[in-house]
Design a protein around this motif. Structure first.
Motif, PDB file in Angstrom:
ATOM      1  N   PHE A 196      38.657   4.509   1.425  1.00  0.00           N
ATOM      2  CA  PHE A 196      38.974   3.741   2.636  1.00  0.00           C
ATOM      3  C   PHE A 196      37.789   3.751   3.596  1.00  0.00           C
ATOM      4  CE2 PHE A 196      43.480   3.562   1.553  1.00  0.00           C
ATOM      5  CZ  PHE A 196      43.886   2.400   2.182  1.00  0.00           C
ATOM      6  N   LYS A 197      37.157   4.910   3.724  1.00  0.00           N
ATOM      7  CA  LYS A 197      35.979   4.997   4.599  1.00  0.00           C
ATOM      8  C   LYS A 197      34.854   4.099   4.087  1.00  0.00           C
ATOM      9  CE  LYS A 197      36.760   9.730   6.259  1.00  0.00           C
ATOM     10  NZ  LYS A 197      36.236  11.120   6.266  1.00  0.00           N
ATOM     11  N   GLY A 200      35.643   0.566   4.742  1.00  0.00           N
ATOM     12  CA  GLY A 200      35.397   0.246   6.141  1.00  0.00           C
ATOM     13  C   GLY A 200      33.919   0.039   6.429  1.00  0.00           C
ATOM     14  N   LYS A 201      33.061   0.869   5.811  1.00  0.00           N
ATOM     15  CA  LYS A 201      31.617   0.691   5.982  1.00  0.00           C
ATOM     16  C   LYS A 201      31.165  -0.660   5.438  1.00  0.00           C
ATOM     17  CE  LYS A 201      30.402   5.609   5.497  1.00  0.00           C
ATOM     18  NZ  LYS A 201      29.679   6.579   4.622  1.00  0.00           N
ATOM     19  N   ARG A 204      32.265  -3.462   7.677  1.00  0.00           N
ATOM     20  CA  ARG A 204      31.478  -3.501   8.913  1.00  0.00           C
ATOM     21  C   ARG A 204      30.103  -4.122   8.665  1.00  0.00           C
ATOM     22  NH1 ARG A 204      33.741   1.645   9.857  1.00  0.00           N
ATOM     23  NH2 ARG A 204      31.872   2.675   9.032  1.00  0.00           N
ATOM     24  N   TYR A 465      40.776  -5.229   2.077  1.00  0.00           N
ATOM     25  CA  TYR A 465      40.577  -3.799   1.883  1.00  0.00           C
ATOM     26  C   TYR A 465      40.966  -3.368   0.469  1.00  0.00           C
ATOM     27  CZ  TYR A 465      39.349  -2.287   6.581  1.00  0.00           C
ATOM     28  OH  TYR A 465      38.668  -2.047   7.748  1.00  0.00           O
TER      29      TYR A 465
END
Length: 526
Positions: A196-197, A200-201, A204, A465
């Motif tokens: 998930f991290k 997210g990167k 972004r 996602y």
């Protein structure tokens, strides 16, 4: 990692040529020329006149050919029609039994007798009797039988159901009420955390990925709206059958239109699956570009580059993969149609077997959808053909079965909670807005539609996602398989590398523990 030789023009390249658009154009022509969606929207009276339409005369039907512009309601002479649906279970009307006309409005209060019907006509200008009958006649073929209540179909059906004895309120009759409620509503829309991290990167760094669901929804909505309009024409393309003795008209669909209907349904399934698969490929291509780019600041335009690769190399693979999905979905629809036709007419064993077969097809469809998405990711990474991409994805999934199980169970649950949260917010806000509205009789109908729409929208955006996580996971597996971190540096980020090192330490510790246990057992045996 993104080398693409000329062999990318595989045998499935530009398979859209195989998708015979000329047949779809012919199907559209047949549907539009013979159908009229107004039949579905406003209904047809007993003499073949379409409500809210200027109609052409039908030979043999003396009451046909009337101008019904402005008459948007369909009125049934015998209101026991709604009660009859309790027993039939489906909103299918036999016009030879239940006479109907087109009117501009229905009474707001109950009309108890013939004089009340005449008074309603004089005050409102709405004639509830047959078109050639200007005053009430005690004949149910010329005028409705009083008392006449306000007609909202689901409400009348619900009242009829509630008036039944408890022993007569069967599941089938309850299903009939729920079916009409739907019609009424329509009338009234630890590895996981790290991944998930990383997702997210990636998002972004590539914020334009969040626009993909918007473009997909616009394209999908426009295409499906056009296909749905064609479907409406096909469904209403009936041949008028006139009863020579009464002059009453019924529309019947011939065998050719029935075959065209199924072909068109398959076309809708294929096109919708194709559009969604294109979105998956674009997202996967952009994420893969981000993952295998050492200098993330030099990404350029990964989304546009992914779209370009999709159009140039992979439309055939997408068409083939979506064709398989559409085929399985069509099989499920056909089986569901058969189940509905055989409901209550076969034994429990046969019914159980049909349900088991439906369950197996559902599981098979989900498996294919998951395999297809991972195949698209492999195609986006290496430019494989569909079959080779699916094979490679399957082998990676099998070799990392435990990790895949964790990601799918926990990751999908977290995403599902996100969708439920969106739906809950819509429910609360909708309730606050509508709780003081006296003009809405059934408040939960629009709230439910709004909540379902909110769930669908959140699903579309969280799908970014979901695909990003799956792509990063497969890229991670490929990175581990092809590189060692020493002579061949990893492409993964430092956080993922730390996770990999921790995983390797845990794995080595586990293997050492097993070795010690094995040696202890051997010494004990000595």
């Amino acid at each position: 990692m993104n080398k693409r030789p000329d062999v990318h023009l595989n045998k499935f390249h530009l398979a859209d040529r195989r998708f015979n658009y000329r047949i779809l154009v012919y199907v559209a022509y047949i549907g539009i020329s013979k159908g009229d969606p107004y039949k579905m929207i406003y209904g047809v009276d007993s003499w073949g006149n379409i409500c809210n339409r200027k109609n052409e005369p039908i030979p043999g039907a003396p009451m046909s050919g009337r101008n019904m512009i402005g008459k948007v309601k369909k009125f049934y002479f015998d209101q026991t029609y709604f009660t009859s649906q309790i027993n039939t279970g489906l909103p299918v009307l036999d016009e030879s039994i239940y006479i109907s006309t087109c009117v501009s409005g229905c009474p707001n209060d109950t009309l108890l007798d013939g004089s009340a019907i005449d008074e309603f006509r004089n005050t409102s200008g709405i004639n509830l009797c047959r078109y050639d009958t200007m005053s009430y006649v005690s004949d149910n073929q010329l005028c409705p039988t009083p008392p006449i209540t306000k007609q909202y179909s689901w409400y009348n059906l619900k009242m009829a159901y509630d008036s039944l004895a408890a022993s007569q309120q069967t599941a089938d009759r309850s299903d009939a009420v729920e079916t009409w409620l739907i019609y009424a509503c329509i009338a009234s829309g630890i590895t996981v955390v790290q991944l998930f991290k990383e997702a997210g990167k990636a998002i972004r760094c590539i914020p334009f990925l969040l626009l993909q669901p918007l473009w997909t929804l616009i394209i999908l909505g426009g295409v499906l709206a056009g296909l749905a309009a064609i479907a409406a024409y096909i469904e209403t393309a009936g041949i008028p059958e006139v009863n020579n003795s009464t002059g009453i008209v019924k529309y019947a669909m011939d065998d050719t239109m029935r075959y065209i209907r199924w072909y068109h349904i398959f076309g809708i399934l294929w096109v919708s699956a194709f559009i969604v698969a294109c979105q998956d490929m674009v997202i996967a291509g952009a994420i893969a570009t981000w993952f295998f780019k050492r200098d993330k600041s030099q990404l350029g335009w990964p989304v546009l580059a992914s779209i370009k690769r999709l159009i140039r190399y992979h439309l055939g693979s997408i068409a083939f993969g979506s064709f398989i999905i559409a085929l399985v979905r069509l099989a499920r629809m056909v089986l569901g149609y058969i189940q509905n036709k055989l409901r209550g007419k076969v034994g429990k064993v046969t019914d159980f077997l049909l349900k088991m077969l439906q369950c197996c097809l559902w599981c098979f469809e989900k498996f294919l959808a998951y395999l297809n998405r991972n195949a698209y990711i492999e195609i986006a990474i290496y430019g494989y053909s569909f079959c080779r991409g699916a094979q490679k994805a399957f082998l990676l999934i099998v070799s990392n079965a435990l990790r895949v199980a964790v990601i799918n169970s926990i990751g999908d649950f977290v995403l599902f909670l996100g969708k439920l949260s969106t739906m809950a917010i819509v429910l609360v806000i909708g309730h606050e807005f509508l709780k003081h509205r006296d003009d809405i009789n059934y408040m939960w109908a629009p709230i439910t539609v709004a909540a379902a729409f909110g769930f669908a929208v959140s699903h579309c955006f969280l799908l970014v996602y979901e695909v990003a996580i799956d792509t990063i996971f497969l890229c991670f597996c490929e990175d581990c398989e092809r590189n060692d971190g020493v002579t061949k540096p990893y492409y993964m980020s430092k956080d993922l590398m730390k996770y990999l090192n921790d995983s390797n330490k845990m794995k080595a510790k586990d293997e050492k523990t097993k070795t010690n246990e094995k040696e202890g057992i051997e010494l004990a045996n000595v």
